[in-house]
Motif scaffolding. Sequence first.
Motif, short mmCIF file in Angstrom:
data_model
loop_
_atom_site.label_atom_id
_atom_site.label_comp_id
_atom_site.label_asym_id
_atom_site.label_seq_id
_atom_site.Cartn_x
_atom_site.Cartn_y
_atom_site.Cartn_z
N ASN A 188 0.82 -1.20 0.00
CA ASN A 188 0.00 0.00 0.00
C ASN A 188 0.86 1.26 0.00
N GLY A 189 0.36 2.31 -0.64
CA GLY A 189 1.03 3.60 -0.60
C GLY A 189 2.21 3.73 -1.53
N ARG A 190 2.37 2.83 -2.48
CA ARG A 190 3.52 2.89 -3.38
C ARG A 190 3.28 3.84 -4.56
N MET A 191 2.04 3.95 -5.05
CA MET A 191 1.75 4.80 -6.20
C MET A 191 1.49 6.25 -5.79
N ALA A 192 0.70 6.42 -4.78
CA ALA A 192 0.36 7.77 -4.33
C ALA A 192 0.21 7.74 -2.81
N SER A 193 0.69 8.79 -2.17
CA SER A 193 0.68 8.78 -0.71
C SER A 193 -0.50 9.51 -0.10
N ASN A 194 -1.25 10.28 -0.91
CA ASN A 194 -2.42 10.97 -0.37
C ASN A 194 -3.46 11.17 -1.47
N GLU A 195 -4.64 11.66 -1.08
CA GLU A 195 -5.76 11.80 -2.01
C GLU A 195 -5.47 12.81 -3.12
N ALA A 196 -4.79 13.90 -2.79
CA ALA A 196 -4.48 14.92 -3.80
C ALA A 196 -3.59 14.35 -4.89
N GLU A 197 -2.63 13.53 -4.49
CA GLU A 197 -1.74 12.91 -5.47
C GLU A 197 -2.50 11.91 -6.35
N VAL A 198 -3.45 11.18 -5.76
CA VAL A 198 -4.27 10.25 -6.53
C VAL A 198 -5.08 11.02 -7.58
N LYS A 199 -5.66 12.15 -7.21
CA LYS A 199 -6.43 12.95 -8.16
C LYS A 199 -5.54 13.49 -9.28
N ARG A 200 -4.35 13.94 -8.93
CA ARG A 200 -3.41 14.45 -9.93
C ARG A 200 -3.02 13.34 -10.91
N LEU A 201 -2.73 12.15 -10.40
CA LEU A 201 -2.39 11.03 -11.27
C LEU A 201 -3.57 10.65 -12.16
N GLY A 202 -4.78 10.71 -11.63
CA GLY A 202 -5.98 10.41 -12.42
C GLY A 202 -6.15 11.37 -13.58
N ARG A 203 -5.93 12.67 -13.32
CA ARG A 203 -6.05 13.67 -14.40
C ARG A 203 -4.98 13.45 -15.47
N SER A 204 -3.76 13.12 -15.06
CA SER A 204 -2.71 12.91 -16.05
C SER A 204 -2.97 11.63 -16.86
N MET A 205 -3.51 10.60 -16.23
CA MET A 205 -3.82 9.36 -16.95
C MET A 205 -4.97 9.56 -17.93
N ALA A 206 -5.93 10.41 -17.60
CA ALA A 206 -7.07 10.66 -18.47
C ALA A 206 -6.63 11.29 -19.79
N ASN A 207 -5.53 12.02 -19.79
CA ASN A 207 -5.04 12.69 -21.00
C ASN A 207 -4.10 11.83 -21.83
N MET A 208 -3.74 10.64 -21.35
CA MET A 208 -2.81 9.79 -22.08
C MET A 208 -3.54 9.06 -23.21
N ARG A 209 -2.82 8.88 -24.32
CA ARG A 209 -3.39 8.16 -25.45
C ARG A 209 -3.28 6.65 -25.21
N THR A 210 -4.23 5.90 -25.76
CA THR A 210 -4.19 4.45 -25.63
C THR A 210 -3.20 3.88 -26.64
N SER A 211 -2.84 2.60 -26.48
CA SER A 211 -1.92 1.95 -27.41
C SER A 211 -2.48 1.96 -28.83
N ALA A 212 -3.79 1.76 -28.96
CA ALA A 212 -4.41 1.77 -30.29
C ALA A 212 -4.28 3.15 -30.94
N GLN A 213 -4.49 4.20 -30.16
CA GLN A 213 -4.36 5.55 -30.70
C GLN A 213 -2.92 5.83 -31.10
N VAL A 214 -1.97 5.34 -30.33
CA VAL A 214 -0.56 5.55 -30.66
C VAL A 214 -0.22 4.82 -31.96
N ARG A 215 -0.72 3.58 -32.12
CA ARG A 215 -0.47 2.82 -33.34
C ARG A 215 -1.10 3.51 -34.55
#
Length: 152
Positions: free
Chosen positions: A115-142
């Motif tokens: 536990n706690g290896r990816m994000a240490s608090n709720e704010a960091e989890v939200k920030r990671l979620g926003r950055s992941m939402a903007n990432m392209r999928t493998s199909a889009q990259v191909r």
Amino acid sequence: MSRRKTLPSIAKPFAHVHRTLATLGFTQSSAPTGVVYELSFRDPSSSRIYPFRLYARTQDNGLTHINLNEASFAGKGEIPAAIAGAADEILVDIADYMDTGSFQTSSQPAQSPMNGRMASNEAEVKRLGRSMANMRTSAQVRESGMSPDPLQ
């Protein structure tokens, strides 16, 4: 489907082959002479599905053998160039992953949670979620003509 270069024949432990192909989206089914791995490609213009198959056989030494040159689309008919090109890219990726991948699995016992290896608090989890939402999928990259990141 014509390939520019000959792809290798691969012999690796079953767990490594299965894990790599499953991660790439292949599904496994039994066949009279071994195992068939299938990945479906969908043509966006016609919405037609093209099943692509790899055949795996167990050798006498216990390793699983895949000849990437035997990979083919199921059924008859013309395969669109974009679909054939995507299949060729997948085969090259498989050859790379099988060649450079690790055979050992490093797993932690269930008694020691990570536990706690990816994000240490709720704010960091939200920030990671926003950055992941903007990432392209493998199909889009191909589709953009690039290769996606290697297996994680």
